[in-house]
Design a protein around this motif. Structure first.
Motif, PDB file in Angstrom:
ATOM      1  N   GLU A  30       0.818  -1.209   0.000  1.00 34.14           N
ATOM      2  CA  GLU A  30       0.000   0.000   0.000  1.00 34.14           C
ATOM      3  C   GLU A  30       0.849   1.256   0.000  1.00 34.14           C
ATOM      4  O   GLU A  30       0.392   2.321  -0.387  1.00 34.14           O
ATOM      5  N   LEU A  31       2.086   1.133   0.494  1.00 37.32           N
ATOM      6  CA  LEU A  31       2.993   2.279   0.440  1.00 37.32           C
ATOM      7  C   LEU A  31       3.628   2.427  -0.943  1.00 37.32           C
ATOM      8  O   LEU A  31       4.417   3.334  -1.160  1.00 37.32           O
ATOM      9  N   MET A  32       3.309   1.535  -1.888  1.00 37.88           N
ATOM     10  CA  MET A  32       3.852   1.555  -3.251  1.00 37.88           C
ATOM     11  C   MET A  32       5.380   1.519  -3.224  1.00 37.88           C
ATOM     12  O   MET A  32       6.063   2.252  -3.937  1.00 37.88           O
ATOM     13  N   PHE A  33       5.916   0.652  -2.350  1.00 40.37           N
ATOM     14  CA  PHE A  33       7.364   0.570  -2.179  1.00 40.37           C
ATOM     15  C   PHE A  33       8.053   0.166  -3.478  1.00 40.37           C
ATOM     16  O   PHE A  33       9.081   0.721  -3.855  1.00 40.37           O
ATOM     17  N   SER A  34       7.478  -0.803  -4.195  1.00 47.21           N
ATOM     18  CA  SER A  34       8.095  -1.282  -5.432  1.00 47.21           C
ATOM     19  C   SER A  34       8.152  -0.187  -6.485  1.00 47.21           C
ATOM     20  O   SER A  34       9.163  -0.009  -7.177  1.00 47.21           O
ATOM     21  N   GLU A  35       7.047   0.566  -6.620  1.00 46.06           N
ATOM     22  CA  GLU A  35       7.026   1.651  -7.606  1.00 46.06           C
ATOM     23  C   GLU A  35       8.022   2.742  -7.241  1.00 46.06           C
ATOM     24  O   GLU A  35       8.680   3.329  -8.109  1.00 46.06           O
ATOM     25  N   SER A  36       8.124   3.031  -5.941  1.00 46.67           N
ATOM     26  CA  SER A  36       9.078   4.045  -5.497  1.00 46.67           C
ATOM     27  C   SER A  36      10.503   3.615  -5.801  1.00 46.67           C
ATOM     28  O   SER A  36      11.347   4.421  -6.214  1.00 46.67           O
ATOM     29  N   LYS A  37      10.781   2.310  -5.617  1.00 44.44           N
ATOM     30  CA  LYS A  37      12.114   1.792  -5.891  1.00 44.44           C
ATOM     31  C   LYS A  37      12.444   1.906  -7.374  1.00 44.44           C
ATOM     32  O   LYS A  37      13.564   2.272  -7.750  1.00 44.44           O
ATOM     33  N   LYS A  38      11.476   1.594  -8.243  1.00 46.41           N
ATOM     34  CA  LYS A  38      11.689   1.737  -9.684  1.00 46.41           C
ATOM     35  C   LYS A  38      11.975   3.186 -10.050  1.00 46.41           C
ATOM     36  O   LYS A  38      12.828   3.476 -10.892  1.00 46.41           O
ATOM     37  N   SER A  39      11.250   4.100  -9.417  1.00 46.29           N
ATOM     38  CA  SER A  39      11.438   5.523  -9.706  1.00 46.29           C
ATOM     39  C   SER A  39      12.827   5.990  -9.299  1.00 46.29           C
ATOM     40  O   SER A  39      13.487   6.742 -10.034  1.00 46.29           O
ATOM     41  N   VAL A  40      13.298   5.531  -8.133  1.00 52.14           N
ATOM     42  CA  VAL A  40      14.630   5.922  -7.674  1.00 52.14           C
ATOM     43  C   VAL A  40      15.701   5.347  -8.602  1.00 52.14           C
ATOM     44  O   VAL A  40      16.668   6.028  -8.945  1.00 52.14           O
ATOM     45  N   ASN A  41      15.542   4.096  -9.025  1.00 51.40           N
ATOM     46  CA  ASN A  41      16.507   3.497  -9.955  1.00 51.40           C
ATOM     47  C   ASN A  41      16.551   4.258 -11.272  1.00 51.40           C
ATOM     48  O   ASN A  41      17.618   4.427 -11.871  1.00 51.40           O
ATOM     49  N   ALA A  42      15.384   4.725 -11.724  1.00 53.83           N
ATOM     50  CA  ALA A  42      15.335   5.533 -12.952  1.00 53.83           C
ATOM     51  C   ALA A  42      16.076   6.847 -12.758  1.00 53.83           C
ATOM     52  O   ALA A  42      16.791   7.319 -13.648  1.00 53.83           O
ATOM     53  N   ASP A  43      15.926   7.447 -11.575  1.00 57.47           N
ATOM     54  CA  ASP A  43      16.631   8.703 -11.283  1.00 57.47           C
ATOM     55  C   ASP A  43      18.136   8.480 -11.207  1.00 57.47           C
ATOM     56  O   ASP A  43      18.923   9.340 -11.626  1.00 57.47           O
ATOM     57  N   ILE A  44      18.554   7.339 -10.663  1.00 51.77           N
ATOM     58  CA  ILE A  44      19.991   7.032 -10.602  1.00 51.77           C
ATOM     59  C   ILE A  44      20.559   6.890 -12.009  1.00 51.77           C
ATOM     60  O   ILE A  44      21.662   7.374 -12.302  1.00 51.77           O
ATOM     61  N   ALA A  45      19.811   6.246 -12.899  1.00 54.50           N
ATOM     62  CA  ALA A  45      20.254   6.129 -14.297  1.00 54.50           C
ATOM     63  C   ALA A  45      20.411   7.510 -14.929  1.00 54.50           C
ATOM     64  O   ALA A  45      21.361   7.762 -15.672  1.00 54.50           O
ATOM     65  N   LYS A  46      19.480   8.421 -14.611  1.00 56.88           N
ATOM     66  CA  LYS A  46      19.570   9.786 -15.147  1.00 56.88           C
ATOM     67  C   LYS A  46      20.802  10.504 -14.598  1.00 56.88           C
ATOM     68  O   LYS A  46      21.458  11.268 -15.320  1.00 56.88           O
TER      69      LYS A  46
END
Length: 398
Positions: free
Chosen positions: A246-262
């Motif tokens: 419910e905290l959308m932990f998986s989606e948040s992790k994907k978003s952070v990984n995308a930011d690291i790639a950037k």
């Protein structure tokens, strides 16, 4: 900015002064060791450093607008054998990592040897006479034997123009570390869903302590996941609604990984295969080369070329970066050959095949299929003109 120290000196009615600007190192928001515990960051650093580390360096000169490679270059030899304790790929890998994380990388140039200097242990001091332009530099380095001062003639600086990702990307990396710590704590302490134990009667402090210890020993930890919970009389378990899903932990992790790639300017698919948005691996490699590798090696080439005492320059060979899959290589090479952009030997070289003799070598031209053997000899199968006919004889016939 920095701290200005002015030391005024008077001489024959005219004032002279020199000032030292102590360049302060930007405050890092996390350590290098902490950053490299983040899987996405470690993967990005390893990808970039290992890619550049394998690229050979060559010295070139320019003559009549043509680049000519210098054979047996002593400067290239120095980079290929920097010192007896370090390999060239190891040296380049550490330099690129410092360039990424600290914004600068340093080499100590001593005779015909090159030695890596830790960027985290380096402080630059710049001197000026007018408060604007710099007249010289000094480097304070925390060596194994204490701090030493090196002159600018001894140190080669590869400068990115930025503060490095330890400073500029600190917020994103700290968020990634927080996610890792949360996930680790969740696996260690919460194999069952987070919840509350309620009792129908008031519990004493010793009873609460025994119940907490008993619950932890029976159900906490990843190895206890899936065990059946048995509650004593008077106890009730209520699940807390804010669970990781419910905290959308998986989606948040994907978003952070995308930011690291950037932050590393690499295609996200290079560290996450499910994020590939390109039609082919070749397009992926081209994006990686143009946006990630090319700006870095340009800075390195400019710094390395400054060692040369002439107008020659050093370049990395980047052919391996754009090396395609076997199917793509054959397709691309065939298209180039059929359009007359490369000859047969160049085509065979691209496919790692041995060359044919100069007599057998040829190039395709556009009139149906026109084969160019040398400057004066062509074959045009569609017109009945075959190999060995000279251009002069062909013109006379026409």
């Amino acid at each position: 900015m920095g701290i200005f120290n002015f030391n005024n000196k008077n001489s024959v009615g005219k004032d002279y002064f020199s000032s030292a600007i102590y360049t302060t190192t930007p405050q890092k928001k996390l350590t290098e060791e902490a950053l490299l515990t983040i899987p996405a960051a470690l993967s990005a650093v390893s990808l970039i450093t290992s890619t550049i580390a394998q690229l050979p360096i060559y010295e070139y000169t320019e003559s009549n607008s043509q680049m000519e490679k210098i054979e047996n270059s002593p400067i290239v030899e120095m980079f290929e054998n920097p010192n007896k304790y370090e390999s060239p790929s190891s040296l380049k890998r550490k330099l690129v990592q410092d360039y990424l994380l600290y914004g600068k990388a340093y080499l100590y140039h001593k005779g015909n040897e090159l030695f890596y200097l830790f960027a985290r242990d380096m402080e630059e001091i710049k001197y000026t006479e007018d408060g604007i332009s710099f007249t010289r530099k000094e480097f304070n380095y925390n060596s194994y034997d204490g701090q030493i001062t090196l002159s600018e003639d001894d140190v080669l600086v590869i400068d990115s123009g930025g503060n490095g990702l330890l400073t500029d990307g600190g917020e994103i990396f700290n968020l990634a570390l927080a996610q890792i710590n949360y996930e680790s704590a969740l696996m260690k302490n919460g194999a069952v869903p987070t919840g509350i134990l309620k009792s129908s009667s008031r519990l004493t402090e010793p009873a609460i302590k025994r119940l907490r210890e008993s619950w932890s020993s029976l159900y906490s930890g990843a190895s206890k996941a899936g065990k059946t919970v048995i509650l004593e009389e008077g106890l009730d378990y209520q699940q807390v609604t804010l669970n990781p899903n419910e905290l959308m932990f998986s989606e948040s992790k994907k978003s952070v990984n995308a930011d690291i790639a950037k932050l590393f300017s690499i295609p996200e698919s290079m560290i996450n295969s499910s994020a590939n948005k390109y039609a082919s691996n070749e397009a992926n490699r081209i994006s990686f080369y143009q946006n990630t590798i090319s700006p870095i090696i340009t800075s390195f080439e400019e710094a390395f070329s400054s060692i040369l005492a002439n107008e020659n320059f050093l370049r990395f060979s980047t052919e391996e970066i754009l090396r395609a899959t076997e199917e793509e290589r054959i397709k691309n090479t065939t298209e180039l050959f059929e359009k007359g952009l490369i000859d047969l030997n160049e085509s065979r070289y691209r496919l790692d095949l041995p060359k044919v003799s100069e007599e057998e070598n040829y190039k395709m031209l556009s009139l149906g299929k026109v084969i160019l053997h040398d400057e004066n000899t062509i074959s045009i199968p569609n017109m009945g003109v075959y190999k060995g006919k000279k251009l002069e004889a062909l013109n006379d016939k026409n």
